[in-house]
Enzyme design. Structure first.
Site, PDB file in Angstrom:
ATOM      1  CG  ASP A  18       4.337  37.405   8.182  1.00 31.87           C
ATOM      2  OD1 ASP A  18       3.467  38.252   7.882  1.00 31.87           O
ATOM      3  OD2 ASP A  18       4.563  37.055   9.357  1.00 31.87           O
ATOM      4  CB  SER A  44      -5.874  38.529  12.404  1.00 30.39           C
ATOM      5  OG  SER A  44      -4.952  39.095  13.324  1.00 30.39           O
ATOM      6  N   GLY A  92       3.868  45.251  15.177  1.00 31.47           N
ATOM      7  CA  GLY A  92       2.413  45.061  15.184  1.00 31.47           C
ATOM      8  C   GLY A  92       1.980  43.960  16.139  1.00 31.47           C
ATOM      9  NE  ARG A 107       7.699  39.082   7.702  1.00 28.84           N
ATOM     10  CZ  ARG A 107       8.472  38.454   8.600  1.00 28.84           C
ATOM     11  NH1 ARG A 107       9.604  37.921   8.221  1.00 28.84           N
ATOM     12  NH2 ARG A 107       8.105  38.360   9.861  1.00 28.84           N
ATOM     13  NE  ARG A 146       0.637  46.680  10.515  1.00 30.85           N
ATOM     14  CZ  ARG A 146       1.257  45.554  10.847  1.00 30.85           C
ATOM     15  NH1 ARG A 146       2.446  45.609  11.420  1.00 30.85           N
ATOM     16  NH2 ARG A 146       0.705  44.398  10.612  1.00 30.85           N
ATOM     17  NE  ARG A 197       5.105  42.733   4.513  1.00 28.01           N
ATOM     18  CZ  ARG A 197       5.245  42.056   5.634  1.00 28.01           C
ATOM     19  NH1 ARG A 197       4.544  40.951   5.827  1.00 28.01           N
ATOM     20  NH2 ARG A 197       6.080  42.455   6.558  1.00 28.01           N
ATOM     21  CE  LYS A 245      -0.112  40.424   7.461  1.00 31.03           C
ATOM     22  NZ  LYS A 245      -0.400  39.886   8.794  1.00 31.03           N
ATOM     23  CE  LYS A 305       8.380  39.674  13.210  1.00 30.82           C
ATOM     24  NZ  LYS A 305       6.997  40.161  13.432  1.00 30.82           N
ATOM     25  NE  ARG A 361       1.386  34.126  19.927  1.00 33.42           N
ATOM     26  CZ  ARG A 361       1.472  34.910  18.838  1.00 33.42           C
ATOM     27  NH1 ARG A 361       2.646  35.411  18.460  1.00 33.42           N
ATOM     28  NH2 ARG A 361       0.386  35.204  18.135  1.00 33.42           N
TER      29      ARG A 361
HETATM   30  C1  S3P Z   1       1.646  37.183  13.833  1.00 34.12           C
HETATM   31  C2  S3P Z   1       0.508  37.116  13.078  1.00 34.12           C
HETATM   32  C3  S3P Z   1       0.421  37.574  11.682  1.00 34.12           C
HETATM   33  C4  S3P Z   1       1.790  37.814  11.065  1.00 34.12           C
HETATM   34  C5  S3P Z   1       2.709  38.533  12.001  1.00 34.12           C
HETATM   35  C6  S3P Z   1       2.900  37.721  13.280  1.00 34.12           C
HETATM   36  C7  S3P Z   1       1.609  36.703  15.224  1.00 34.12           C
HETATM   37  O1  S3P Z   1      -0.295  38.789  11.663  1.00 34.12           O
HETATM   38  O2  S3P Z   1       1.669  38.555   9.878  1.00 34.12           O
HETATM   39  O3  S3P Z   1       3.977  38.742  11.403  1.00 34.12           O
HETATM   40  O4  S3P Z   1       2.690  36.499  15.825  1.00 34.12           O
HETATM   41  O5  S3P Z   1       0.506  36.495  15.753  1.00 34.12           O
HETATM   42  P1  S3P Z   1      -1.915  38.812  11.557  1.00 34.12           P
HETATM   43  O6  S3P Z   1      -2.466  38.231  12.782  1.00 34.12           O
HETATM   44  O7  S3P Z   1      -2.278  40.253  11.418  1.00 34.12           O
HETATM   45  O8  S3P Z   1      -2.214  38.022  10.317  1.00 34.12           O
END
Ligand code: S3P
Length: 451
Positions: free
Chosen positions: A327, A174, A101, A401, A129, A358, A354, A28, A33
């Site tokens: 995750d 993050s 997100g 999830r 969020r 969670r 999240k 994902k 990206r």
């Molecule tokens: C992700 C970063 C993580 C992860 C999300 C995907 C990403 O989130 O939980 O499922 O692709 O950059 P955080 O950056 O909030 O930890």
């Protein structure tokens, strides 16, 4: 833009050993990206193995709204024609990111340094969020934000006409915050520096280098990473093959480990070291996991993971490992229910923000199924089963999830486990039920029994 269509309660029934070789969908993080960076490059980017889930489709729609041509070809590859950095168009309508997100936070970064205004919203989970974590640095770069609900969606961002490059120390571990700042930095003149005290997934850095950006990373003895990006590069289109998502692979792997008689191979899984915390943890718990056929493709390590039913034992998972498996805690908590002794999981404060809270959702789901656990402010301790477990109904809170983790629990428990909504699984793993059916699992809509 797509939204979870209708609520679909599901039930997972125990009974069958899981057997077979499967491939879970594309990663994902890399899929989001690939679409975004392709939209910023001049020319045609091709993507094979893109995750075709609701979250990623929302990013594809958003990139179209910003002026890129994004198409799915008949052979399943995706083609993105970007017009180049600095050329984003102002979207006409509101961009609805659904549950995504990552999609919306990275898009906020993108808009942050372009002289356009965009309004974003999301589903009942996403609008709760926190967005301040990405908006704070974007404001420092010159973006303006109007929101009715205090740095939550829906909000409108107007990017800076000439963004100021910044030096930013990410206050929470993050990858989304790091990536939003780097995306904004792409269209800022001069050097943007992001300091990451704790390493998080590095797909943005690796992929931007692949697209031709001038980006360097220095890691000090304490593991702190300093990422330096030279602004306004000319990004060159790429051919990308997306590896299978380790966060999705986690479900068949854990299901095989806890279901008697199981032997499952999950193929082509991304083994980036910022994503392999779960595999390491399961191995420390005594899991029979064999990583075969390890190879390197497109700058990433991949492998096939063979998981067989195992006798697990409880351990303490080091808090500093959390970013590399952030995750995967819901499904690890399910594995812990089948381990001997207690599994302690500290350092989980990020789980509270999240797709759902969670920590609370996992603790409630475990308790509903007769599993003892202690939920702390930022920790969880799960006691391995002593008697019969299962038989509960789990509230998913629009969290894919949570839904998948508790369906996995139901496959190995003593009684079936139901979840109030399985439609949310389409966020990241639309083929979840088909894939598990192929392994011999019984997951069906409540009231029906799988064929
Ligand atoms: C992700 C970063 C993580 C992860 C999300 C995907 C990403 O989130 O939980 O499922 O692709 O950059 P955080 O950056 O909030 O930890």
């Amino acid at each position: 833009m797509p939204h979870t269509p209708s609520v679909t309660p599901l039930i997972a029934r125990p009974g069958s050993a899981l057997k077979g070789r499967v491939t879970v969908p594309g990663d994902k993080s890399i899929s989001h990206r690939a679409l975004m960076f392709g939209a910023l490059a001049i020319g045609r980017t091709r993507v094979e193995g893109l995750l075709e889930s609701e979250d990623v489709v929302n990013t594809a729609s958003a990139m179209r709204a910003f002026g890129a041509r994004v198409e799915r070809l008949d052979d399943g590859t995706w083609q993105i024609e970007g017009a180049g950095l600095g050329s984003l168009l102002e979207p006409e309508g509101v961009i609805d990111y659904g549950n995504a997100g990552t999609g919306v936070r990275l898009a906020l970064g993108l808009v942050g340094s372009h002289p356009v205004a965009a309004t974003f919203t999301g589903d009942a989970s996403l609008i709760k969020r926190p967005m301040g974590r990405v908006l704070d640095p974007l404001r420092q770069m010159g973006a303006q934000v109007v929101s009715r609900a205090g740095d939550r969606l829906p909000l409108t961002i107007r990017g800076a006409a000439t963004a100021s490059p910044i030096r930013y120390r990410v206050p929470v571990p993050s990858a989304q915050v790091k990536s939003a700042v780097l995306l904004a930095g792409l269209n800022a003149p001069g050097e943007t520096v992001v300091i990451e005290p704790v390493a998080t997934r590095d797909h943005t850095e690796r992929m931007l280098i692949g697209f031709g950006a001038d980006l360097s990373v220095e890691t000090d003895d304490a593991g702190q990473r300093t990422i330096t990006l030279a602004g306004q590069p000319e990004l060159k289109p790429q051919d990308i093959v997306v590896p299978a998502d380790p966060s999705s692979a986690a479900f068949p792997i854990v299901a095989a480990l806890i279901t008697e008689g199981s032997d499952v191979v999950v193929e082509n899984v991304l083994l980036n070291e910022n994503r392999t915390g779960l595999l390491l943890t399961l191995q420390e718990m005594g899991a029979d996991l064999v990583i075969e056929n390890v190879r390197e493709t497109g700058g990433e390590r991949l492998g096939d993971i063979r998981a067989r039913h195992s006798k697990l034992k409880g351990i303490t998972v080091p808090a500093e490992r959390a970013p590399s498996m952030i995750d995967e805690y819901p499904v690890l908590a399910v594995a812990a229910a089948f381990a001997e002794g207690v599994t302690h999981m500290p350092g989980l404060e990020e789980l509270r923000v999240k797709e759902s809270d969670r920590l609370a959702a996992v603790a409630a789901g475990l308790k509903a199924n007769g599993i003892t656990c202690q939920e702390g402010e930022d920790s969880l301790a799960v006691e391995g089963r002593k008697g019969a477990i299962g038989g509960g109904s789990v509230v998913t809170h629009l969290d894919h999830r949570i839904a998948m983790s508790f369906l996995v629990l139901g496959l190995a428990a003593d009684r079936p486990v139901s979840v109030d909504d399985g439609a949310v699984i389409a966020t990241s793993f639309p083929s979840f039920r088909t894939l598990f059916a192929g392994l011999g699992a019984d997951i069906a809509e409540s009231g029906e029994r799988a064929a």
